[in-house]
Design a protein around this motif. Structure first.
Motif, PDB file in Angstrom:
ATOM      1  N   ILE A  48      36.703  16.145  -1.968  1.00  0.00           N
ATOM      2  CA  ILE A  48      36.100  16.178  -3.294  1.00  0.00           C
ATOM      3  C   ILE A  48      36.932  15.331  -4.250  1.00  0.00           C
ATOM      4  N   ASP A  49      36.291  14.352  -4.857  1.00  0.00           N
ATOM      5  CA  ASP A  49      36.931  13.529  -5.878  1.00  0.00           C
ATOM      6  C   ASP A  49      36.501  14.081  -7.239  1.00  0.00           C
ATOM      7  N   LYS A  50      37.418  14.797  -7.919  1.00  0.00           N
ATOM      8  CA  LYS A  50      37.070  15.486  -9.160  1.00  0.00           C
ATOM      9  C   LYS A  50      36.619  14.521 -10.248  1.00  0.00           C
ATOM     10  N   LYS A  51      37.268  13.358 -10.336  1.00  0.00           N
ATOM     11  CA  LYS A  51      36.863  12.370 -11.339  1.00  0.00           C
ATOM     12  C   LYS A  51      35.456  11.865 -11.072  1.00  0.00           C
ATOM     13  N   GLN A  52      35.135  11.651  -9.782  1.00  0.00           N
ATOM     14  CA  GLN A  52      33.805  11.181  -9.422  1.00  0.00           C
ATOM     15  C   GLN A  52      32.757  12.239  -9.725  1.00  0.00           C
ATOM     16  N   ILE A  53      33.092  13.513  -9.476  1.00  0.00           N
ATOM     17  CA  ILE A  53      32.173  14.612  -9.770  1.00  0.00           C
ATOM     18  C   ILE A  53      31.842  14.630 -11.261  1.00  0.00           C
ATOM     19  N   LEU A  54      32.899  14.559 -12.085  1.00  0.00           N
ATOM     20  CA  LEU A  54      32.709  14.606 -13.531  1.00  0.00           C
ATOM     21  C   LEU A  54      31.856  13.431 -14.011  1.00  0.00           C
ATOM     22  N   LYS A  55      32.131  12.242 -13.475  1.00  0.00           N
ATOM     23  CA  LYS A  55      31.383  11.052 -13.872  1.00  0.00           C
ATOM     24  C   LYS A  55      29.916  11.159 -13.457  1.00  0.00           C
ATOM     25  N   GLN A  56      29.680  11.557 -12.197  1.00  0.00           N
ATOM     26  CA  GLN A  56      28.309  11.673 -11.689  1.00  0.00           C
ATOM     27  C   GLN A  56      27.516  12.706 -12.477  1.00  0.00           C
ATOM     28  N   THR A  57      28.177  13.808 -12.834  1.00  0.00           N
ATOM     29  CA  THR A  57      27.494  14.879 -13.556  1.00  0.00           C
ATOM     30  C   THR A  57      27.167  14.478 -14.986  1.00  0.00           C
ATOM     31  N   LEU A  58      28.163  13.962 -15.701  1.00  0.00           N
ATOM     32  CA  LEU A  58      27.974  13.647 -17.116  1.00  0.00           C
ATOM     33  C   LEU A  58      27.041  12.465 -17.345  1.00  0.00           C
ATOM     34  N   THR A  59      26.996  11.534 -16.389  1.00  0.00           N
ATOM     35  CA  THR A  59      26.185  10.326 -16.573  1.00  0.00           C
ATOM     36  C   THR A  59      24.821  10.400 -15.898  1.00  0.00           C
ATOM     37  N   HIS A  60      24.518  11.516 -15.241  1.00  0.00           N
ATOM     38  CA  HIS A  60      23.205  11.631 -14.602  1.00  0.00           C
ATOM     39  C   HIS A  60      22.125  11.645 -15.682  1.00  0.00           C
ATOM     40  N   PRO A  61      21.077  10.821 -15.562  1.00  0.00           N
ATOM     41  CA  PRO A  61      20.044  10.744 -16.602  1.00  0.00           C
ATOM     42  C   PRO A  61      19.429  12.085 -16.964  1.00  0.00           C
ATOM     43  N   CYS A  62      19.254  12.969 -15.976  1.00  0.00           N
ATOM     44  CA  CYS A  62      18.637  14.270 -16.257  1.00  0.00           C
ATOM     45  C   CYS A  62      19.582  15.186 -17.036  1.00  0.00           C
ATOM     46  N   ILE A  63      20.888  15.094 -16.779  1.00  0.00           N
ATOM     47  CA  ILE A  63      21.861  15.877 -17.542  1.00  0.00           C
ATOM     48  C   ILE A  63      21.921  15.370 -18.984  1.00  0.00           C
ATOM     49  N   ILE A  64      21.906  14.050 -19.155  1.00  0.00           N
ATOM     50  CA  ILE A  64      21.900  13.462 -20.506  1.00  0.00           C
ATOM     51  C   ILE A  64      20.646  13.900 -21.260  1.00  0.00           C
ATOM     52  N   ALA A  65      19.505  13.875 -20.566  1.00  0.00           N
ATOM     53  CA  ALA A  65      18.243  14.301 -21.186  1.00  0.00           C
ATOM     54  C   ALA A  65      18.300  15.768 -21.583  1.00  0.00           C
ATOM     55  N   CYS A  66      18.937  16.594 -20.745  1.00  0.00           N
ATOM     56  CA  CYS A  66      19.107  18.019 -21.043  1.00  0.00           C
ATOM     57  C   CYS A  66      19.906  18.210 -22.325  1.00  0.00           C
ATOM     58  N   ASN A  67      20.980  17.458 -22.450  1.00  0.00           N
ATOM     59  CA  ASN A  67      21.830  17.558 -23.638  1.00  0.00           C
ATOM     60  C   ASN A  67      21.070  17.141 -24.898  1.00  0.00           C
ATOM     61  N   ILE A  68      20.329  16.033 -24.795  1.00  0.00           N
ATOM     62  CA  ILE A  68      19.525  15.562 -25.934  1.00  0.00           C
ATOM     63  C   ILE A  68      18.484  16.608 -26.310  1.00  0.00           C
ATOM     64  N   GLY A  69      17.807  17.152 -25.296  1.00  0.00           N
ATOM     65  CA  GLY A  69      16.767  18.150 -25.537  1.00  0.00           C
ATOM     66  C   GLY A  69      17.311  19.405 -26.202  1.00  0.00           C
ATOM     67  N   LEU A  70      18.478  19.867 -25.740  1.00  0.00           N
ATOM     68  CA  LEU A  70      19.084  21.066 -26.330  1.00  0.00           C
ATOM     69  C   LEU A  70      19.448  20.837 -27.793  1.00  0.00           C
ATOM     70  N   VAL A  71      20.005  19.651 -28.101  1.00  0.00           N
ATOM     71  CA  VAL A  71      20.347  19.328 -29.493  1.00  0.00           C
ATOM     72  C   VAL A  71      19.082  19.328 -30.361  1.00  0.00           C
ATOM     73  N   LEU A  72      18.019  18.710 -29.864  1.00  0.00           N
ATOM     74  CA  LEU A  72      16.758  18.668 -30.623  1.00  0.00           C
ATOM     75  C   LEU A  72      16.194  20.063 -30.837  1.00  0.00           C
ATOM     76  N   MET A  73      16.307  20.918 -29.817  1.00  0.00           N
ATOM     77  CA  MET A  73      15.751  22.264 -29.923  1.00  0.00           C
ATOM     78  C   MET A  73      16.565  23.123 -30.887  1.00  0.00           C
ATOM     79  N   PHE A  74      17.903  23.080 -30.771  1.00  0.00           N
ATOM     80  CA  PHE A  74      18.757  23.906 -31.627  1.00  0.00           C
ATOM     81  C   PHE A  74      18.681  23.470 -33.095  1.00  0.00           C
TER      82      PHE A  74
END
Length: 301
Positions: A149-175
């Protein structure tokens, strides 16, 4: 029940369209890859952002927290189950089976099912449900094939995934209930409307590559029963016993009962872990899910 049957019939014929498009070579292998990338990187993120364009209240927050907890517990359980059943054997076949238990196709097939069955709120719940799975896929899932497990790669893949980014944008818009310009809302809505059609067509294109002579395998059959029937049953029973909200239960069970993710065959190819078996695992479980998804819809009522 009538709505669920109508939904599944529509989705079945969309799959047939994708099957025909690929089988008659209207779209080649490269085209299928481009279409898949388009759905994952643009259409699905727009679909997720649209799902959060709802009025926010404490009931919505409770639903989000409930389904996040269910998904987190389920992912932890799937990691343990995968190691218990397939972790001792380090063959390519076992790695595909273990990854298939950990990561389903809920991120691709689950969203349109949740939206069509339960509307915008169902899609929003599905987006929250998928956060733990996306994190696990890039951590424990990758470790199955790479033996590390490459922890840096995990963090990068997770934070930059388009669906995760969309989730963050959606939550901000909803709140914040921030009002977007109407043309932006219309653009997101129009792109989001393509999700079910394109997703089902891509599934059909995958099925067009099926080889009936090689696809039958006892291990694949056992896995399919586990993935499509046993795992969602293990989610359904506690949800009913704990009297969880209807939408939370429905979305959780539906997404828990999704077939093996297409990432299974992609990672098997990348790490030289019997990619043919991985592809057959994805295809066979996807074909069977055409029957089991409406079955769970009927059970859920």
């Amino acid at each position: 029940m009538t709505g669920m049957v109508s939904l599944e019939v529509t989705m079945f014929f969309l799959i047939l369209v994708g099957f025909a498009v690929k089988r008659f070579r209207l779209v080649g292998e490269a085209g299928k890859g481009v279409l898949t990338d388009l759905v994952v990187n643009l259409i699905l993120p727009c679909n997720i952002i649209k799902s959060f364009m709802i009025e926010f209240d404490m009931q919505v927050l409770k639903g989000f927290l409930s389904i996040l907890l269910i998904s987190t517990v389920l992912q932890a359980g799937c990691i343990l189950l995968g190691r218990l059943l397939y972790g001792r054997d380090h063959s390519g076949k076992s790695k595909c089976l273990q990854f298939g238990v950990i990561c389903s196709n809920a991120g691709f097939l689950g969203n349109p099912v949740a939206e069509e069955a339960y509307g915008s709120m169902g899609l929003a719940l599905a987006s929250i449900y998928l956060i733990p799975q996306r994190i696990v896929m890039w951590s424990a899932g990758i470790a199955v094939f790479s033996n590390g497990i490459d922890k840096k790669q995990i963090l990068k893949q997770t934070l930059t995934h388009p669906c995760i980014i969309a989730c963050n944008i959606g939550l901000v818009l909803m709140f914040t209930q921030f009002p977007l310009p109407q043309f932006v809302v219309d653009l997101i809505t129009d792109l989001s409307g393509c999700n079910t059609v394109l997703s089902m067509m891509v599934i059909g294109m995958i099925l067009a590559d099926i080889n009936m002579e090689k696809i039958w395998d006892r291990d694949i059959f056992k896995f399919t029963v586990l993935r499509l029937l046993i795992i969602p049953a293990l989610v359904y029973l506690p949800c009913r016993l704990l009297n969880m909200p209807y939408l939370v239960t429905g979305v959780s069970v539906m997404l828990a009962g999704m077939p093996a993710g297409a990432t299974t065959s992609i990672l098997a190819l990348k790490y030289h872990a019997d990619e043919e078996f991985g592809t057959n695992l994805v295809i066979f479980s996807t074909v069977c899910s055409i029957v089991t998804i409406p079955l769970w819809g009927i059970i859920l009522g």
